[in-house]
Design a protein around this motif. Structure first.
Motif, PDB file in Angstrom:
ATOM      1  N   TYR A   1      -3.153   8.358  -9.543  1.00  0.00           N
ATOM      2  CA  TYR A   1      -2.695   9.299  -8.504  1.00  0.00           C
ATOM      3  C   TYR A   1      -2.667  10.723  -9.055  1.00  0.00           C
ATOM      4  CZ  TYR A   1      -0.960   4.804  -6.778  1.00  0.00           C
ATOM      5  OH  TYR A   1      -0.849   3.497  -6.376  1.00  0.00           O
TER       6      TYR A   1
ATOM      7  N   ALA B   1       5.270   2.682  -6.287  1.00  0.00           N
ATOM      8  CA  ALA B   1       3.850   2.690  -6.642  1.00  0.00           C
ATOM      9  C   ALA B   1       3.627   2.726  -8.145  1.00  0.00           C
ATOM     10  CB  ALA B   1       3.151   3.867  -5.971  1.00  0.00           C
ATOM     11  N   THR B   2       4.382   3.540  -8.870  1.00  0.00           N
ATOM     12  CA  THR B   2       4.152   3.742 -10.302  1.00  0.00           C
ATOM     13  C   THR B   2       5.177   3.054 -11.196  1.00  0.00           C
ATOM     14  OG1 THR B   2       5.443   5.798 -10.331  1.00  0.00           O
ATOM     15  CG2 THR B   2       3.085   5.971  -9.819  1.00  0.00           C
TER      16      THR B   2
ATOM     17  N   ASP C   1       0.840  -1.198   0.000  1.00  0.00           N
ATOM     18  CA  ASP C   1       0.000   0.000   0.000  1.00  0.00           C
ATOM     19  C   ASP C   1       0.874   1.247   0.000  1.00  0.00           C
ATOM     20  OD1 ASP C   1      -2.222  -1.667   0.154  1.00  0.00           O
ATOM     21  OD2 ASP C   1      -2.100  -1.751   2.331  1.00  0.00           O
ATOM     22  N   THR C   2       1.683   1.389  -1.036  1.00  0.00           N
ATOM     23  CA  THR C   2       2.612   2.509  -1.135  1.00  0.00           C
ATOM     24  C   THR C   2       2.089   3.524  -2.137  1.00  0.00           C
ATOM     25  OG1 THR C   2       4.453   1.008  -0.662  1.00  0.00           O
ATOM     26  CG2 THR C   2       5.001   3.154  -1.585  1.00  0.00           C
ATOM     27  N   ILE C   3       2.172   4.808  -1.798  1.00  0.00           N
ATOM     28  CA  ILE C   3       1.771   5.885  -2.702  1.00  0.00           C
ATOM     29  C   ILE C   3       3.012   6.418  -3.409  1.00  0.00           C
ATOM     30  CG2 ILE C   3      -0.195   6.508  -1.254  1.00  0.00           C
ATOM     31  CD1 ILE C   3       1.454   8.858  -0.202  1.00  0.00           C
TER      32      ILE C   3
END
Length: 426
Positions: free
Chosen positions: A346, A199-200, A167-169
């Motif tokens: 995001y 995350a990306t 659960d990393t942004i």
């Protein structure tokens, strides 16, 4: 199949003179032994009765049915080469955007325009089958590890394991150094600092002349400015180039969290370890780079690789991994570019100015011209490596001590010798 044919062949002698009830019993026996459907068993018996030699005659190979012609496969191979040879599941989502880019910049001839629809209809499995001949001859190498343990400062930096990245942004990056020693880690050579957003999948790289503490921190500051979002955390391995007071002060002053993985557990920073191969090694190989000219070429290459990888090359993320005994089943999401993930999932974390800049860069970039510029720089690096010749691996400067030749074997006391240590007078 041979056993099924033998079972069916054994019932042929009874079939022509058998009554209706006897034929039903024969069919029951064939179905029970072979597992066929009743209609298929009846058809097999009739076929063998009409052609008794069919059971021993080899089956005629079926002519392949080709849906896509050579022009379609050639255009597909061109798209595959432009994006540096991804798999079918990664190439399939990128084909529409890539063909649109080629048409927008006048890179498609009228003949190729006619086969665009055929390329767009290809499935990922078909893409892999059609590109199989083009993948032959691609080999992978293996480099050396240059990670050396850091100091006792590790106790001040918290651990973060592989299970804590779900659960990393955007803004939490993993960093690592890749050495360009060419097989001989003696002397001076360059390193590439690799930084990957968890995350990306957005990745930025820069090459430094050594792995000194201040040099690595300065390069990390330059990489931080290249990301289109705020960097809130950094995760590294236990190398001394990262675990030091200088980098800890830099992260503290910039309000960036700092964590590290466990020693000898490269899976704790698996995201950047994967990029070490797919971005660094695939583009510059395992040659030795140690001159100012090579340093300049490498730093000209990485901004172009960043545009190609982050804007045009889709990536897949692991959704789940299930282990059943020795079998491991992995599920991945649909491949998407890091830019698409960032602007879609995001978008609230990206400034409007940065979003407009990415859209403009994506629209105006000629992806085939970008690939040619990348290939030109790679050609110059290969020429410099060819002029240097093969690098002979030398022994380390402290090889005598590593081989324990300077350490004398312990001597055992003779039976008539005392082993009691003499005591100093008080």
């Amino acid at each position: 199949m041979a056993t099924r044919r033998a079972v069916t062949q054994a019932q042929l002698a009874k079939w022509p003179k058998a009554s209706r009830a006897e034929k039903s019993a024969i069919l029951d026996a064939v179905v029970q032994l072979t597992g066929w459907h009743r209609d298929h068993a009846r058809k097999a018996i009739r076929t063998l009765l009409a052609d008794p030699d069919r059971a021993t005659r080899p089956r005629t190979a079926r002519e392949p049915v080709r849906t896509y012609d050579d022009a379609t496969v050639a255009l597909l191979a061109r798209c595959w080469a432009i994006l540096d040879g991804p798999s079918g599941k990664r190439l399939h989502p990128a084909v529409p955007d890539l063909l649109s880019n080629l048409a927008r910049h006048g890179r498609l001839t009228p003949t190729e325009q006619a086969v665009v629809e055929a390329v767009l209809r290809m499935s990922p499995a078909t893409i892999d089958r059609r590109l199989a001949p083009h993948r032959q001859g691609l080999v992978a190498g293996k480099g050396l590890s240059h990670t050396r343990p850091g100091s006792l400062l590790k106790t001040s930096i918290p651990l973060k394991t592989w299970a804590e990245w779900n659960d990393t942004i955007p803004g939490i990056i993993q960093i690592d150094l890749v050495g360009h020693e060419g097989g001989d880690n003696n002397g001076h050579f360059h390193y590439t600092l690799d930084a990957t957003d968890v995350a990306t999948g957005w990745t930025e790289t820069i090459t430094v002349k050594s792995k000194g503490e201040r040099i690595v921190a300065t390069a990390l500051e330059q990489l931080r400015l290249r990301f289109p979002f705020h960097i809130a955390g950094i995760h590294s391995d236990n190398g001394s180039e990262f675990i030091n007071h200088h980098l800890l002060r830099w992260t503290t002053s910039n309000q960036i969290s700092f964590s590290r993985g466990r020693a000898s557990h490269s899976n704790d920073q698996a995201h950047v370890e994967q990029k070490n191969w797919s971005i660094v090694r695939r583009n510059v190989g395992y040659y030795r780079y140690d001159t100012p000219r090579e340093l300049d070429l490498l730093n000209q290459l990485w901004p172009l690789i960043s545009i190609q990888t982050n804007l045009f090359l889709p990536q897949q993320r692991l959704i789940s991994k299930t282990r059943t005994g020795a079998r491991v089943q992995k599920r991945h999401d649909t491949a998407a570019t890091p830019m698409h993930r960032l602007l879609t999932d995001y978008s609230d974390l990206v400034h409007d100015h940065d979003a407009r800049h990415l859209d403009t860069l994506h629209r105006d970039t000629d992806v085939e011209d970008l690939k040619h510029r990348i290939a030109d720089i790679q050609g110059n690096l290969l020429e410099l490596a060819r002029r240097r010749g093969a690098v002979q691996r030398r022994a380390k400067t402290n090889h005598v001590y590593l081989s324990r030749r300077k350490i004398s074997d312990p001597k055992r006391a003779n039976p008539d010798e005392s082993t009691t240590q003499t005591k100093r007078a008080s």
